[in-house]
Design a protein around this motif. Structure first.
Motif: not given
Length: 289
Positions: A155, A157, A247, A250
């Protein structure tokens, strides 16, 4: 130089090559051209600080030509492997941080490796990367070697504390999540006041207030990016470790260049610097957009 370009600080080091790969991937998503910039620092009061030349020795034209060939080859190779992306290369003179800050006023994004050699000696946090992140006129992405490949599927962040720069970072993070078609994880840290004369608030009440303020900040961006899957984390924690942990899975972590409250003192020596040093993925520091 176009204001839509992605500017890459390039010196031929392994981390600069990693930064270039990241920038090319970003250009593929955003349809922007890429420009490699090698900043050549020549003679100063203290002596020569250029690539591979001892202090006090004035470099000859051979060194300059070798650098130009290095940049031309890197730009040519990048254009060959990414034929849909326009790639330019140039060699500039001056102190690297100052030159890149000036050039960032005409770029959409500036990408740096976390450390380099030659014109970018000592690029690790605390030197050029932090200085440029503090003063650039566009978002700066610092790509740490080894912190790219493992996070590609993750993802985006972002750390938000309600400050002006963190709200700019939030908008940038929404755009990145939308471009990448990945979820956005919004993080807000809260810590009880440490002043002995201040009463300690109820953490549940404080977290509820922080969450309500964050929801208000998110309202506009939810409307602008309805397809971005959103998760929110409000926690009693120090901001830097919380964001470093966010993180871990991420592909990008985003922060403002300075903040207040949960992200107080984010600039220089605080949260952004700790992320540049310890994040498990590239770090975007947003000061201006």
């Amino acid at each position: 130089m176009s204001s839509d370009e992605i500017l890459v600080g390039y010196d031929g080091s392994p981390d600069a090559a990693t930064a270039l790969r990241w920038a090319l991937d970003e250009a593929g998503r955003s349809a922007r051209p890429v420009r490699l910039a090698y900043v050549f620092e020549w003679l100063t009061v203290a002596g020569w600080i250029g690539p591979g030349v001892a202090p006090g020795v004035w470099p000859d034209e051979t060194a300059r030509r070798q650098v130009e060939e290095l940049v031309a080859k890197a730009a040519g190779d990048a254009a060959a492997t990414h034929p849909d992306i326009t790639v330019h290369g140039e060699v500039l003179d001056g102190p690297p941080a100052l030159v890149l800050e000036e050039r960032s006023a005409r770029a959409a994004l500036l990408v740096l490796g976390s450390r380099g050699h030659g014109g970018f000696a000592g690029l690790l946090a605390g030197s050029t990367a932090v200085a440029v992140s503090a003063h650039a006129h566009c978002p700066v992405v610092v790509v740490r070697g080894g912190a790219v490949e493992g996070g590609r599927a993750g993802h985006v962040a972002v750390g938000v504390d309600g400050s002006e720069y963190s709200l700019k970072a939030l908008g940038f993070a929404f755009e990145q999540a939308a471009f990448r078609k990945v979820p956005l994880h919004v993080v807000r840290a809260w810590q009880p006041p440490n002043a002995p004369w201040q009463p300690e608030p109820d953490p549940k009440v404080a977290l509820a207030a922080e969450g309500a303020e964050l929801d208000e900040s998110l309202e506009r961006w939810r409307t602008d990016f309805p397809d971005v899957e959103l998760t929110v984390e409000v926690a009693v924690a120090a901001p830097a470790p919380l964001l470093v942990d966010a993180s871990r899975n991420a592909q990008l972590v985003v922060v403002g260049s300075r903040g207040h409250g949960g992200l107080k003192g984010m600039l220089l020596g605080s949260v952004s610097q700790q992320l540049i040093q310890h994040a498990h993925c590239p770090v975007a520091v947003v000061r201006e957009r």
